[in-house]
Design a protein around this motif. Structure first.
Motif, PDB file in Angstrom:
ATOM      1  N   LEU A   1       1.108  -1.177  -0.031  1.00  0.00           N
ATOM      2  CA  LEU A   1      -0.123  -0.093  -0.024  1.00  0.00           C
ATOM      3  C   LEU A   1       0.887   1.387   0.168  1.00  0.00           C
ATOM      4  CD1 LEU A   1      -2.997  -0.436   2.383  1.00  0.00           C
ATOM      5  CD2 LEU A   1      -3.229   0.569   0.508  1.00  0.00           C
ATOM      6  N   SER A   2       2.288   1.188   0.716  1.00  0.00           N
ATOM      7  CA  SER A   2       2.564   2.077   0.514  1.00  0.00           C
ATOM      8  C   SER A   2       3.299   2.897  -0.178  1.00  0.00           C
ATOM      9  CB  SER A   2       3.450   2.252   2.238  1.00  0.00           C
ATOM     10  OG  SER A   2       3.923   1.459   2.216  1.00  0.00           O
ATOM     11  N   ALA A   3       4.062   1.002  -1.279  1.00  0.00           N
ATOM     12  CA  ALA A   3       4.562   1.782  -2.741  1.00  0.00           C
ATOM     13  C   ALA A   3       3.865   2.239  -3.491  1.00  0.00           C
ATOM     14  CB  ALA A   3       5.194   0.549  -2.897  1.00  0.00           C
TER      15      ALA A   3
ATOM     16  N   PHE B   1      10.125   1.607  -5.577  1.00  0.00           N
ATOM     17  CA  PHE B   1      10.985   0.173  -6.196  1.00  0.00           C
ATOM     18  C   PHE B   1      11.357  -0.781  -4.857  1.00  0.00           C
ATOM     19  CE2 PHE B   1      12.617  -1.627 -10.267  1.00  0.00           C
ATOM     20  CZ  PHE B   1      11.911  -1.402 -10.660  1.00  0.00           C
ATOM     21  N   THR B   2      11.808   0.258  -3.628  1.00  0.00           N
ATOM     22  CA  THR B   2      12.891   0.042  -2.421  1.00  0.00           C
ATOM     23  C   THR B   2      11.628  -0.739  -1.995  1.00  0.00           C
ATOM     24  OG1 THR B   2      14.252   1.855  -2.977  1.00  0.00           O
ATOM     25  CG2 THR B   2      14.816   0.438  -1.183  1.00  0.00           C
TER      26      THR B   2
ATOM     27  N   THR C   1      -2.488  -4.811  -6.018  1.00  0.00           N
ATOM     28  CA  THR C   1      -1.601  -3.428  -6.068  1.00  0.00           C
ATOM     29  C   THR C   1      -0.824  -3.297  -7.487  1.00  0.00           C
ATOM     30  OG1 THR C   1      -0.991  -3.633  -3.663  1.00  0.00           O
ATOM     31  CG2 THR C   1       0.181  -1.802  -4.998  1.00  0.00           C
ATOM     32  N   VAL C   2      -0.161  -4.832  -8.036  1.00  0.00           N
ATOM     33  CA  VAL C   2       0.416  -4.520  -9.151  1.00  0.00           C
ATOM     34  C   VAL C   2      -0.380  -3.947 -10.047  1.00  0.00           C
ATOM     35  CG1 VAL C   2       0.929  -5.857 -11.109  1.00  0.00           C
ATOM     36  CG2 VAL C   2       1.642  -6.769  -9.430  1.00  0.00           C
TER      37      VAL C   2
ATOM     38  N   TYR D   1       6.790  -5.967  -8.811  1.00  0.00           N
ATOM     39  CA  TYR D   1       6.055  -5.566  -8.232  1.00  0.00           C
ATOM     40  C   TYR D   1       5.652  -7.698  -8.169  1.00  0.00           C
ATOM     41  CZ  TYR D   1       5.625  -1.389  -5.774  1.00  0.00           C
ATOM     42  OH  TYR D   1       5.575  -0.124  -5.047  1.00  0.00           O
ATOM     43  N   ALA D   2       4.933  -7.694  -9.307  1.00  0.00           N
ATOM     44  CA  ALA D   2       4.613  -9.145  -9.642  1.00  0.00           C
ATOM     45  C   ALA D   2       5.707 -10.049  -8.855  1.00  0.00           C
ATOM     46  CB  ALA D   2       4.149  -8.988 -10.713  1.00  0.00           C
TER      47      ALA D   2
END
Lengths: 205, 97
Positions: free
Chosen positions: A44-46, A59-60, B40-41, B63-64
């Motif tokens: 979520l925060s990403a 990314f990190t 999310t992805v 992300y995946a």
């Protein structure tokens, strides 16, 4: 509705879900569920960081927060127990300290420049130099990438060296065994497995 | 169209999150957290198109991959109750079962 308006709605929705996830992490006592939820929290925060255009930070966050941290927490759960004990009692002092600290931090944000303010002090120092020179000096379309990989290349190299050294140190401390040493001792149990660990395959909890 | 997709994804994320909170079993939570990662992805991919910057798709790909590693770890944990087993030890456990 425009795309920018939609981004605001996305921000609000993500922040709301972030809050509920944090509360659920506090309330839940089953640590396996908590580990799964912290992964969701990181994702979520990403997503929020992507919405804020901080793609490299996102990314990190995704790699470290959602990827490695979840694996590390599961590894810890394998060595300890999977239920959190109830806290002994409700502590008013702790609550007051946390509220005071949070209030001070929120008060401090009122001194910060507004989000996206081009006159913010942090953007006045060397940033104009980077923005003007990056295209000719480096030729990478993303300015953040050109700063990290080229302008501060030695700095990044030093960071990588530090992290690599720390990783080697941790591996020595944990005493990871090599594959070929495993031949003697077929009956030996896994490293650090507690004697009262549940039988493998018993997934009921 | 992308706005509609974003809204639908946000609703789906909220629903999976509710399932992750409510349980009732552990597997519900794990599955919910997992599909939440997938959502999310998708959201990041759609956000890229919403702001006219389709390069966000690369990040969605990363992300995946991260999600995949997490799933492998969860499954290994369920199967062996341990993440540090070597292949031979894992095979030994399998025979014991």
């Amino acid at each position: 509705m425009t795309g920018a308006g939609m981004i605001t709605i996305v921000d609000i929705a993500l922040l709301t879900m972030l809050c509920f996830t944090a509360i659920a992490i506090m309330v839940l006592r089953h640590l396996f569920a908590v580990a799964a939820l912290t992964g969701a929290f990181s994702l979520l925060s990403a997503g929020l960081l992507v919405a804020l255009d901080a793609v490299d930070v996102a990314f990190t966050e995704a790699a470290v927060g959602a990827g490695i941290s979840t694996v590390l927490m599961l590894g810890t759960l394998a060595l300890t127990q999977r239920r959190e004990h109830r806290p002994p009692r409700f502590s008013l002092t702790a609550l007051l300290v946390v509220i005071a600290t949070g209030g001070a931090l929120i008060y401090a944000t009122s001194d910060m420049p507004a989000y996206g303010d081009p006159n913010a002090p942090a953007l006045k120092h060397v940033v104009p130099f980077y923005i003007e020179g990056s295209q000719n000096d480096i030729g990478v379309p993303n300015i953040v990438t050109s700063i990290l990989a080229s302008y501060r290349g030695y700095d990044t190299l030093g960071e990588v060296a530090v992290i690599f050294t720390a990783g080697i140190g941790v591996m020595f401390l944990l005493g990871l065994r090599r594959e070929d040493e495993d031949d003697e001792g077929a009956t030996r149990r896994g490293p650090g497995r507690p004697p009262d660990a549940p039988k493998p395959g018993g997934t009921k909890s | 169209m992308f706005i509609g997709a974003t809204a639908a994804l946000l609703v789906a994320m909220a629903l999976t999150l509710i399932r992750a909170f409510a349980g009732p079993t552990l597997f519900d939570r794990v599955l919910a957290a997992n599909s939440f990662g997938t959502k999310t992805v998708l959201l990041i991919g759609v956000l890229g198109f919403l702001t006219d910057r389709p390069e966000f798709l690369d990040i969605a790909l990363l992300y995946a991959l991260v999600n995949f590693i997490g799933t492998i770890a969860v499954l290994k944990f369920f199967r062996y109750r341990n993440l540090g087993l070597s292949n031979t030890e894992a095979a030994d456990r399998e025979e014991i079962d």
